[in-house]
Design an enzyme around this catalytic site. Sequence first.
Site, PDB file in Angstrom:
ATOM      1  N   ALA A 153       0.828  -1.209   0.000  1.00 16.76           N
ATOM      2  CA  ALA A 153       0.000   0.000   0.000  1.00 16.76           C
ATOM      3  C   ALA A 153       0.862   1.259   0.000  1.00 16.76           C
ATOM      4  O   ALA A 153       0.541   2.239  -0.687  1.00 16.76           O
ATOM      5  CB  ALA A 153      -0.927  -0.009   1.217  1.00 16.76           C
ATOM      6  N   TYR A 154       1.943   1.229   0.770  1.00 16.38           N
ATOM      7  CA  TYR A 154       2.855   2.383   0.806  1.00 16.38           C
ATOM      8  C   TYR A 154       3.486   2.605  -0.559  1.00 16.38           C
ATOM      9  O   TYR A 154       3.515   3.734  -1.080  1.00 16.38           O
ATOM     10  CB  TYR A 154       3.931   2.141   1.864  1.00 16.38           C
ATOM     11  CG  TYR A 154       4.991   3.218   1.931  1.00 16.38           C
ATOM     12  CD1 TYR A 154       4.693   4.480   2.414  1.00 16.38           C
ATOM     13  CD2 TYR A 154       6.300   2.956   1.525  1.00 16.38           C
ATOM     14  CE1 TYR A 154       5.661   5.471   2.476  1.00 16.38           C
ATOM     15  CE2 TYR A 154       7.279   3.933   1.589  1.00 16.38           C
ATOM     16  CZ  TYR A 154       6.953   5.189   2.062  1.00 16.38           C
ATOM     17  OH  TYR A 154       7.921   6.164   2.119  1.00 16.38           O
TER      18      TYR A 154
END
Length: 245
Positions: A153-154
């Site tokens: 996600a990052y």
Amino acid sequence: MTDTHTRVALVTGGTGGIGRAVVERLAQDGFAVAVHYVGNKVKADETVTAIHAQGGAAISVSGDVADENAMAAAFDAIEQEFGGIDVVVNTAGIMLLAPIATLNLDDLDRMHRTNIRGTFVVSQQAARRLRGGGALVNFSTSVTRLQFPTYGAYAASKGAVEAMTLVLARELRGKDITVNAVAPGPTATPLFLEGKDQATIDNLSKAAPLERIGTPEDIAEAVAFLAGPARWINGQVLYANGGLG
């Protein structure tokens, strides 16, 4: 008001590990610096005081980077104090790690707000306000191409940063403003070191050919290059990671 020949820089997230190093490096290079913070006014003011003690010019500004009104006000304050803005460095960001299968979607939304919307809002202000000869430096991550588990996600949020950065560089044709991103590898900041045991840190330090973890000063060096002499580097992602992929 500072001398009109003094170049002026805004560093978002200017009290963080990399942000503080960037502030200090740009101040050493002769920039008047605006130290942006969200929650830690004391730390921002300490940074400003340290720059003043060395004969430099600095102020602190606050605001949620994802709030367009707050950031417009921050840019207004800088222009009122220093007469204009030449460089914007977007170090503000958050990193919340978990496998994609189990990531709390609230964490995804938090990263989207700060890392994507925040970068977009600040980039939008920079596109409107930077003076000719200026530079915008956004922040990505080397994980966009290293594919470390739990960083999905990052890395996705930073992939979006790279996309908007490269498009904006083309949109600013004819304005003599460079737009680039710095993509650090593992860097010894509180954000990165939190929750990692010594064995993990040791393994990461051996991964790059230079056999160490980066320092905030290493990353600030890359930013200073893009903010200053690197006028022919534009629309690029600069990987500052010691050769780690």
